[in-house]
Write a protein that holds these residues in place. Sequence first.
Motif, PDB file in Angstrom:
ATOM      1  N   ALA A   1       6.520   5.467 -13.194  1.00  0.00           N
ATOM      2  CA  ALA A   1       7.545   5.200 -12.174  1.00  0.00           C
ATOM      3  C   ALA A   1       8.164   3.820 -12.358  1.00  0.00           C
ATOM      4  CB  ALA A   1       6.943   5.338 -10.774  1.00  0.00           C
ATOM      5  N   SER A   2       7.356   2.837 -12.694  1.00  0.00           N
ATOM      6  CA  SER A   2       7.895   1.483 -12.887  1.00  0.00           C
ATOM      7  C   SER A   2       8.855   1.438 -14.072  1.00  0.00           C
ATOM      8  CB  SER A   2       6.759   0.477 -13.096  1.00  0.00           C
ATOM      9  OG  SER A   2       5.966   0.849 -14.207  1.00  0.00           O
ATOM     10  N   GLN A   3       8.557   2.191 -15.127  1.00  0.00           N
ATOM     11  CA  GLN A   3       9.452   2.263 -16.283  1.00  0.00           C
ATOM     12  C   GLN A   3      10.727   3.012 -15.919  1.00  0.00           C
ATOM     13  OE1 GLN A   3       6.525   4.217 -18.775  1.00  0.00           O
ATOM     14  NE2 GLN A   3       6.491   2.445 -20.159  1.00  0.00           N
ATOM     15  N   MET A   4      10.580   4.072 -15.148  1.00  0.00           N
ATOM     16  CA  MET A   4      11.738   4.871 -14.746  1.00  0.00           C
ATOM     17  C   MET A   4      12.716   4.026 -13.947  1.00  0.00           C
ATOM     18  SD  MET A   4      13.082   7.849 -14.989  1.00  0.00           S
ATOM     19  CE  MET A   4      14.170   9.015 -14.194  1.00  0.00           C
TER      20      MET A   4
ATOM     21  N   MET B   1       0.834  -1.207   0.000  1.00  0.00           N
ATOM     22  CA  MET B   1       0.000   0.000   0.000  1.00  0.00           C
ATOM     23  C   MET B   1       0.863   1.249   0.000  1.00  0.00           C
ATOM     24  SD  MET B   1      -3.316  -0.847   2.383  1.00  0.00           S
ATOM     25  CE  MET B   1      -2.532  -1.853   3.638  1.00  0.00           C
ATOM     26  N   ALA B   2       1.912   1.238   0.808  1.00  0.00           N
ATOM     27  CA  ALA B   2       2.820   2.388   0.844  1.00  0.00           C
ATOM     28  C   ALA B   2       3.473   2.591  -0.519  1.00  0.00           C
ATOM     29  CB  ALA B   2       3.879   2.189   1.927  1.00  0.00           C
ATOM     30  N   ALA B   3       3.898   1.499  -1.145  1.00  0.00           N
ATOM     31  CA  ALA B   3       4.531   1.596  -2.464  1.00  0.00           C
ATOM     32  C   ALA B   3       3.555   2.166  -3.493  1.00  0.00           C
ATOM     33  CB  ALA B   3       5.033   0.226  -2.911  1.00  0.00           C
ATOM     34  N   ARG B   4       2.304   1.744  -3.446  1.00  0.00           N
ATOM     35  CA  ARG B   4       1.313   2.285  -4.399  1.00  0.00           C
ATOM     36  C   ARG B   4       1.097   3.780  -4.175  1.00  0.00           C
ATOM     37  NH1 ARG B   4      -1.105  -2.826  -3.506  1.00  0.00           N
ATOM     38  NH2 ARG B   4      -2.529  -1.975  -1.937  1.00  0.00           N
ATOM     39  N   ALA B   5       1.058   4.196  -2.921  1.00  0.00           N
ATOM     40  CA  ALA B   5       0.860   5.619  -2.618  1.00  0.00           C
ATOM     41  C   ALA B   5       2.031   6.450  -3.140  1.00  0.00           C
ATOM     42  CB  ALA B   5       0.686   5.817  -1.115  1.00  0.00           C
ATOM     43  N   VAL B   6       3.242   5.994  -2.885  1.00  0.00           N
ATOM     44  CA  VAL B   6       4.429   6.720  -3.340  1.00  0.00           C
ATOM     45  C   VAL B   6       4.524   6.680  -4.867  1.00  0.00           C
ATOM     46  CG1 VAL B   6       6.968   6.717  -3.299  1.00  0.00           C
ATOM     47  CG2 VAL B   6       5.674   6.423  -1.171  1.00  0.00           C
TER      48      VAL B   6
ATOM     49  N   TYR C   1       5.057   9.749  -7.942  1.00  0.00           N
ATOM     50  CA  TYR C   1       6.070   9.726  -9.002  1.00  0.00           C
ATOM     51  C   TYR C   1       5.400   9.680 -10.378  1.00  0.00           C
ATOM     52  CZ  TYR C   1       9.946   9.297  -5.768  1.00  0.00           C
ATOM     53  OH  TYR C   1      10.886   9.542  -4.793  1.00  0.00           O
ATOM     54  N   ASP C   2       4.364   8.862 -10.525  1.00  0.00           N
ATOM     55  CA  ASP C   2       3.655   8.785 -11.809  1.00  0.00           C
ATOM     56  C   ASP C   2       3.100  10.147 -12.218  1.00  0.00           C
ATOM     57  OD1 ASP C   2       4.131   6.100 -12.340  1.00  0.00           O
ATOM     58  OD2 ASP C   2       2.184   5.423 -11.566  1.00  0.00           O
TER      59      ASP C   2
END
Length: 145
Positions: free
Chosen positions: A41-44, A21-26, A30-31
Motif C-alpha cells: 500500500a505504501s508503494q501504491m 492505529m487506524a492507518a495500520r489497520a486499513v 490494502y496490503d
Amino acid sequence: MDIVDQLAPRGFDCVCGNLRMAARAVTSVYDRHLREAGVQASQMAVLWAVAGTQGLAVKQLAARIAMDETTLIRNLRGLERQGWVALAVGGDRRRRLASLTDEGRAVFAKALPLWKKAQQEVSAVLEDKLSETNRKLLRLTRAVA
C-alpha cells in the motif's frame, strides 16, 4: 497521584496514536489485496502520486502528498531499484524529477483493480460507521501540518 496514574486508567486517548492505529489497520487490508500485484500500500500511494504528476520535481511531489522529502526520496529510490520509477536530474542538478517507467505503469495498472477491491472492502466497513461529516474530517486532518 502522578500524571501516569491519572492518565493510564483512561486508556489511550491520543489523536496521533489513534490515527496511526487506524492507518495500520486499513493499510493491512490494502496490503492483503495488493500482494497479488507485488505491491505494498505504501508503494501504491507513491506510484499513484508519480503517475498523477509525471515529471514533477520531488520537492513539489512531497508537498502534494504530505510526505517529508527525505522519506519520499527513500521510497522513490526503492521503486527505482525495482524498475518502476525513473528519477532524472532537472534543469538544476539538485532538482530530481520522478516518472513511472513502462514497467511501473504495468505494475500500477495491474494493482488498480486490486486496490479497487480493497477500497470497496474498507468502504463497506466504514460506511456503516462513519458519517459524511466524519469522512470530511479525516480528509481535513492533512491540514494540521
